[in-house]
Design an enzyme around this catalytic site. Structure first.
Site, PDB file in Angstrom:
ATOM      1  N   HIS A 122     -22.696  -7.872 -44.372  1.00 40.11           N
ATOM      2  CA  HIS A 122     -21.691  -6.822 -44.585  1.00 40.11           C
ATOM      3  C   HIS A 122     -21.289  -6.695 -46.046  1.00 40.11           C
ATOM      4  O   HIS A 122     -20.720  -5.681 -46.443  1.00 40.11           O
ATOM      5  CB  HIS A 122     -20.491  -6.973 -43.634  1.00 40.11           C
TER       6      HIS A 122
ATOM      7  N   ASP B 170     -24.873 -12.583 -39.959  1.00 38.61           N
ATOM      8  CA  ASP B 170     -24.277 -11.792 -41.051  1.00 38.61           C
ATOM      9  C   ASP B 170     -24.679 -12.340 -42.423  1.00 38.61           C
ATOM     10  O   ASP B 170     -23.879 -12.952 -43.124  1.00 38.61           O
ATOM     11  CB  ASP B 170     -22.740 -11.802 -40.883  1.00 38.61           C
TER      12      ASP B 170
ATOM     13  N   SER C 124     -15.647 -13.372 -47.945  1.00 39.48           N
ATOM     14  CA  SER C 124     -16.872 -13.056 -47.219  1.00 39.48           C
ATOM     15  C   SER C 124     -18.085 -13.445 -48.044  1.00 39.48           C
ATOM     16  O   SER C 124     -18.183 -13.076 -49.211  1.00 39.48           O
ATOM     17  CB  SER C 124     -16.936 -11.555 -46.916  1.00 39.48           C
TER      18      SER C 124
HETATM   19  N1  ARG Z   1     -14.115  -8.633 -40.647  1.00 43.30           N
HETATM   20  C1  ARG Z   1     -15.007  -9.010 -41.712  1.00 43.30           C
HETATM   21  C2  ARG Z   1     -14.243  -9.186 -43.015  1.00 43.30           C
HETATM   22  O1  ARG Z   1     -13.435  -8.391 -43.378  1.00 43.30           O
HETATM   23  C3  ARG Z   1     -16.074  -8.016 -41.923  1.00 43.30           C
HETATM   24  C4  ARG Z   1     -17.036  -7.959 -40.799  1.00 43.30           C
HETATM   25  C5  ARG Z   1     -18.045  -6.883 -40.951  1.00 43.30           C
HETATM   26  N2  ARG Z   1     -18.716  -6.670 -39.682  1.00 43.30           N
HETATM   27  C6  ARG Z   1     -18.471  -5.628 -38.883  1.00 43.30           C
HETATM   28  N3  ARG Z   1     -19.034  -5.595 -37.698  1.00 43.30           N
HETATM   29  N4  ARG Z   1     -17.693  -4.649 -39.246  1.00 43.30           N
HETATM   30  O2  ARG Z   1     -14.473 -10.110 -43.739  1.00 43.30           O
END
Ligand code: ARG
Length: 700
Positions: free
Chosen positions: A66, A202, A635
């Site tokens: 991501h 991911d 992330s």
């Molecule tokens: N919730 C994650 C973050 O902000 C991002 C995940 C991205 N994946 C998704 N399916 N939208 O760090």
């Protein structure tokens, strides 16, 4: 342990003994050293908003899928759809250069609190104080940049009570090496986003290039892979419950010091507006994405960004209420207020709580308005772009021929960035819907004057205004903008309807009334005093500063979540701190946009073809939990064992802990990471990209 986002320069003093007790085997010098290569040399900030790590001696970079998403999407077309199909460079010449991507290495940091605070005194107005501080900051940045070799950034911590400078080196030739298909990299999609149990691969891989001397250089085929000072060894040994785990990375923003009424303002005014406007943007984008694969790719990144924080902010509202965070903070502040009004403290701190509460009471409606407007600007390109582009065109029109020749390529790049993937019917719908919402819900705080004027005549229905404005504006498409550049006429620009709209919105975002400016001064001063007083009185027990996109370390251990936490989501492992390939297969739904697996993955899983990547207990590990303290920006951060070996990369947090940015809850707050063994299994077994595996330092 667990709670805390620590500065590397204080690890030795504050944390090292505790870390050793919990299982760290490295010295503090091996984590952060100014003079010798250390762990920190393998950690980079990725693309401005994420973290990544170097995992080979040839500059190979590992981050989340991501995090690489926008770049992968930018390199994808319906004919060559790397987002959908995945991409693996079989050799370096096949790697792909995205338009805009840089990584930032951290060189060193130091404390300049005395120096900066030495230039101010308590009698100064906030404005004068800020001026004096900025003057000193500019000097420090200049002294340490070595004539532009480094980027130097001085940042305030503990709400202006301490200052540190950070020295960075940026590399701008970064290329895509490999990414799994969406089905793996985004498995579970927005349904599983922010949720545990999780089964997402991911990750994506890039490579940093440098000139032959190892210096940053613009893209060139003569550039060579960077030889990093350090790269992370990778452990295939796995982990068990309670094992030490640490994370280095760039957490973006936390509000652990935020006053009670600030939290209340977010819950009642700011976040609901954010959530509502994001949904309006998402719905209008999705409508067009579903009709057309090109639009789907071109808007994938924008949609994911809106959806991610839509769910986050919604989760925060629920979690902060459930935790009674406002009440807890108010209680602490009542205690502080008592201390603050003792004779010895009264002069400095007596009015702090009253002033802060007063500030929030007076800015609630602004907070609501500002969030509707901010999401309008973020989701509607026709609201934000014409102003930005128009300003450049204005300068261009005023310039002489030589200057124009210099400016033209930049303006053309801007046009490409704005219009290259724009879908006009979608943008018209997003703009109209956002204006309708903004005009109806933001009015109490005063709309942009132009929008207010229009709203009087149209009863908050901007559909025909947008239709008409787009048909008359030269900002409707790239061809018209380019045509305008042939003989730019500023008078015509100033009458352009989208330019007028966009200017009015941007100016409204920047506008502060005299009263608001004063309120903000009061706020800055009193928030600074609150934090100072909370630390001085020891009534506040937080020992680390709020996150602000500077490098931090957090340490703790592998920890499960209670199985009863989320009855609708059953764990697939006996102990709820990891997930397995069985869970991936169990979630499989043929034809589903979020839960379909690639055929090849299902075949390998059916054959249990896990090779050396299986856990010693036989299962294929997918994701795992630790109690590390992270937030957005972390992330892609490496999760390391006690030896500094990579065991996974952090990619998410759990929805039950969404209050975590304001209050850390040891019972609920977990980091969700992808197991490095799953990453390597995908690279090796699924994709057959053994050229990548051969580069790595693997510890078995
Ligand atoms: N919730 C994650 C973050 O902000 C991002 C995940 C991205 N994946 C998704 N399916 N939208 O760090």
């Amino acid at each position: 342990a667990d709670e805390g986002m620590w500065f590397l320069m204080f690890i030795e003093r504050l944390n090292h003994r505790d870390m050793q007790k919990q299982g760290l085997q490295l010295t503090a010098e091996e984590i952060y050293s100014i003079n010798n290569n250390s762990l920190k040399d393998a950690i980079v900030q990725f693309g401005g908003g994420c973290t990544a790590e170097i995992i080979s001696d040839q500059g190979l970079v590992l981050t989340n899928h991501h995090c690489g998403y926008g770049n992968i999407a930018q390199l994808s077309t319906p004919e060559n759809d790397h987002l959908t199909n995945g991409f693996w460079a079989k050799n370096k010449s096949e790697e792909l250069k995205p338009d805009n991507l840089k990584v930032r290495f951290f060189v060193r940091m130091d404390d300049v609190s005395k120096r900066i605070l030495g230039t101010v005194n308590e009698k100064m107005s906030e404005a004068d104080r800020e001026k004096a501080i900025n003057r000193e900051i500019a000097k420090i940045e200049k002294e340490n940049s070595e004539n532009g070799k480094y980027v130097v950034s001085v940042r305030s911590f503990f709400q202006g009570n301490e200052y540190y400078y950070f020295v960075y080196q940026d590399y701008q030739d970064v290329r895509l090496v490999g990414t799994p298909p969406d089905m793996i990299g985004r498995f579970g999609g927005d349904t599983d986003n922010w949720e545990w149990p999780r089964h997402t691969g991911d990750f994506s891989m890039f490579r940093v290039y440098a000139d032959k001397d190892g210096n940053p250089a613009d893209y060139s085929t003569n550039n060579v892979p960077l030889k990093p000072k350090h790269h992370l060894p990778i452990s295939l040994k796995g982990y068990k419950l309670n094992d030490f785990a640490m994370i280095l990375g760039y957490p973006g923003r936390t509000n652990r010091w935020m006053p009670a009424q600030g939290v209340a303002q977010n819950i009642d005014y700011a976040y609901p507006a954010w959530v509502e406007a994001s949904k309006v943007g998402m719905d209008n984008i999705k409508k067009y994405q579903e009709q057309n694969q090109k639009v789907n790719i071109d808007y994938a990144s924008k949609f994911a960004g809106l959806a991610n924080y839509w769910k986050n902010r919604d989760g925060m509202i629920v979690a902060l209420k459930e935790h009674q965070t406002v009440a807890k903070k108010s209680k602490l502040e009542a205690k502080f207020n008592k201390w603050a009004n003792k004779k010895a403290n009264k002069a400095e701190y007596g009015d702090v709580i009253k002033n802060l509460n007063d500030y929030y009471a007076k800015t609630n409606l602004d907070a609501r308005h500002n969030n509707y407007l901010a999401i309008l600007m973020r989701s509607a390109a026709l609201a934000s772009a014409p102003y930005r582009l128009g300003k450049s065109i204005e300068n261009y029109a005023d310039a002489n021929d030589a200057k124009r020749a210099e400016m033209l390529p930049q303006i053309e790049a801007m046009i490409e960035a704005i219009y290259g993937k724009m879908h006009l019917p979608l943008e018209k719908d997003v703009l109209a819907a956002q204006l309708n919402l903004y005009a109806s819900k933001g009015a109490e705080a005063g709309l942009s004057p132009y929008v207010a004027e229009l709203a009087k005549g149209n009863g908050n229905d901007f559909t025909s205004f947008v239709e008409e404005a787009v048909s008359r504006s030269f900002f409707a498409d790239a061809a018209q903008v380019k045509n305008f550049l042939i003989s730019p006429d500023v008078e015509v620009l100033k009458k352009d309807p989208l330019y007028i709209l966009s200017s009015s919105l941007v100016e409204r975002q920047a506008k502060k009334t005299e009263e608001q400016a004063q309120l903000e001064e009061v706020y800055a001063k009193n928030f600074r005093l609150l934090v100072k007083g909370l630390r001085e009185s020891k009534i506040g027990d937080i020992l680390y500063p709020d996150a602000n996109s500077t490098l931090r370390l957090t340490y703790g251990s592998i920890q499960a979540l209670p199985k009863s936490l989320n009855p609708n989501r059953q764990p697939d492992a006996p102990a709820n701190y990891y997930t397995t390939m069985e869970g991936v297969v169990a979630k499989h739904k043929a034809g589903d946009a979020e839960f379909e697996n690639p055929k090849r993955l299902l075949e390998l899983a059916a054959a249990k073809d896990y090779g050396r990547y299986a856990d010693k207990d036989g299962y294929m590990p997918i994701n795992f939990l630790s109690n590390n303290d992270i937030t957005g920006g972390n992330s892609g951060s490496p999760v390391m064992n006690g030896k500094g070996e990579l065991i996974g990369l952090a990619f998410d947090g759990n929805i039950e802990a969404m209050a975590g940015d304001v209050i850390f809850d040891p019972k609920l707050q977990r980091t969700i990471s992808v197991d490095i063994r799953y990453v390597l299994w995908v690279v090796d077994k699924y994709a057959g990209a053994t050229n990548i595996i051969d580069e790595l330092t693997i510890v078995e």
